[in-house]
Design a protein around this motif. Structure first.
Motif, PDB file in Angstrom:
ATOM      1  N   GLY A 133      38.318  66.650  32.483  1.00  0.00           N
ATOM      2  CA  GLY A 133      38.104  66.168  33.839  1.00  0.00           C
ATOM      3  C   GLY A 133      36.704  65.716  34.166  1.00  0.00           C
ATOM      4  O   GLY A 133      36.453  65.189  35.236  1.00  0.00           O
TER       5      GLY A 133
ATOM      6  N   ARG B 125      37.436  63.248  39.341  1.00  0.00           N
ATOM      7  CA  ARG B 125      38.151  63.210  40.615  1.00  0.00           C
ATOM      8  C   ARG B 125      37.211  63.099  41.819  1.00  0.00           C
ATOM      9  O   ARG B 125      37.669  62.842  42.927  1.00  0.00           O
ATOM     10  CB  ARG B 125      39.063  64.425  40.753  1.00  0.00           C
ATOM     11  CG  ARG B 125      38.343  65.740  40.838  1.00  0.00           C
ATOM     12  CD  ARG B 125      39.360  66.898  40.808  1.00  0.00           C
ATOM     13  NE  ARG B 125      38.679  68.164  40.844  1.00  0.00           N
ATOM     14  CZ  ARG B 125      38.316  68.787  41.952  1.00  0.00           C
ATOM     15  NH1 ARG B 125      38.580  68.257  43.117  1.00  0.00           N
ATOM     16  NH2 ARG B 125      37.702  69.944  41.884  1.00  0.00           N
TER      17      ARG B 125
ATOM     18  N   ALA C  85      38.296  58.206  40.393  1.00  0.00           N
ATOM     19  CA  ALA C  85      39.389  59.123  40.754  1.00  0.00           C
ATOM     20  C   ALA C  85      40.773  58.461  40.727  1.00  0.00           C
ATOM     21  O   ALA C  85      41.694  59.022  40.119  1.00  0.00           O
ATOM     22  CB  ALA C  85      39.114  59.767  42.102  1.00  0.00           C
TER      23      ALA C  85
ATOM     24  N   TYR D 225      41.744  57.990  37.148  1.00  0.00           N
ATOM     25  CA  TYR D 225      41.921  59.277  36.481  1.00  0.00           C
ATOM     26  C   TYR D 225      43.230  59.952  36.906  1.00  0.00           C
ATOM     27  O   TYR D 225      43.915  60.561  36.080  1.00  0.00           O
ATOM     28  CB  TYR D 225      40.728  60.183  36.773  1.00  0.00           C
ATOM     29  CG  TYR D 225      40.817  61.522  36.105  1.00  0.00           C
ATOM     30  CD1 TYR D 225      40.761  61.625  34.718  1.00  0.00           C
ATOM     31  CD2 TYR D 225      40.985  62.676  36.844  1.00  0.00           C
ATOM     32  CE1 TYR D 225      40.854  62.848  34.093  1.00  0.00           C
ATOM     33  CE2 TYR D 225      41.066  63.908  36.221  1.00  0.00           C
ATOM     34  CZ  TYR D 225      41.013  63.986  34.848  1.00  0.00           C
ATOM     35  OH  TYR D 225      41.115  65.208  34.233  1.00  0.00           O
ATOM     36  N   GLU D 226      43.585  59.851  38.168  1.00  0.00           N
ATOM     37  CA  GLU D 226      44.808  60.476  38.660  1.00  0.00           C
ATOM     38  C   GLU D 226      46.048  59.945  37.965  1.00  0.00           C
ATOM     39  O   GLU D 226      47.049  60.651  37.850  1.00  0.00           O
ATOM     40  CB  GLU D 226      44.919  60.304  40.175  1.00  0.00           C
ATOM     41  CG  GLU D 226      43.938  61.174  40.928  1.00  0.00           C
ATOM     42  CD  GLU D 226      43.921  60.896  42.412  1.00  0.00           C
ATOM     43  OE1 GLU D 226      44.799  60.159  42.913  1.00  0.00           O
ATOM     44  OE2 GLU D 226      43.012  61.422  43.069  1.00  0.00           O
TER      45      GLU D 226
ATOM     46  N   THR E 286      46.465  62.328  35.005  1.00  0.00           N
ATOM     47  CA  THR E 286      46.389  63.765  35.230  1.00  0.00           C
ATOM     48  C   THR E 286      47.669  64.236  35.912  1.00  0.00           C
ATOM     49  O   THR E 286      47.888  63.907  37.070  1.00  0.00           O
ATOM     50  CB  THR E 286      45.176  64.120  36.112  1.00  0.00           C
ATOM     51  OG1 THR E 286      44.021  63.506  35.565  1.00  0.00           O
ATOM     52  CG2 THR E 286      44.972  65.614  36.180  1.00  0.00           C
TER      53      THR E 286
ATOM     54  N   ASP F 266      43.795  69.421  37.597  1.00  0.00           N
ATOM     55  CA  ASP F 266      44.001  69.096  38.992  1.00  0.00           C
ATOM     56  C   ASP F 266      43.510  70.217  39.901  1.00  0.00           C
ATOM     57  O   ASP F 266      43.374  70.044  41.096  1.00  0.00           O
ATOM     58  CB  ASP F 266      45.498  68.854  39.223  1.00  0.00           C
ATOM     59  CG  ASP F 266      45.770  68.101  40.508  1.00  0.00           C
ATOM     60  OD1 ASP F 266      44.966  67.253  40.883  1.00  0.00           O
ATOM     61  OD2 ASP F 266      46.807  68.395  41.132  1.00  0.00           O
TER      62      ASP F 266
END
Length: 113
Positions: free
Chosen positions: A12, A88, A93, A96-97, A100, A107
């Motif tokens: 992350g 994030r 973000a 990346y989401e 994830t 998360d």
């Protein structure tokens, strides 16, 4: 790797990549120096020698500076550096989401810097 190629994401967190403009032989040489310095850090930690540890850590820092992983950014478009930040909490973000899974360890709330 982020879409712009500037960072790797590990657990992350964004980590700046080496400058892609480095010639491959130079990059390989610098990575070799970095690995040697990291082994020296481990040896100094085992021995408890503070002077050795300082020198070894300076070697790691010098190699990372030369690779472009630390110090001034290697890109020239004026974009800020998000090195060592949680993906994030950056403009990466949304990207990346996509990778994830909701409810994953990545998360979960992370400690702040």
């Amino acid at each position: 790797m982020t879409p712009d190629g500037r960072y790797l994401v590990v657990r992350g967190r964004l980590w700046r990549r080496a400058d892609p403009r480095l010639a491959e032989p130079e990059r390989e040489r610098l990575v070799g120096e970095l690995m040697t310095a990291r082994r020296a850090v481990a040896a100094a930690l085992r021995s408890g020698d503070a002077d050795e540890l300082g020198a070894a850590r300076a070697g790691v820092h010098a190699a990372k500076l030369a690779l472009g992983e630390r110090g001034p950014v290697w890109w020239d478009d004026g974009a800020p550096d998000y090195n060592r930040r949680m993906a994030r909490n950056t403009p990466y973000a949304p990207w990346y989401e996509e990778f994830t899974p909701a409810g994953s360890v990545l998360d979960a709330p992370q400690p702040t810097e």
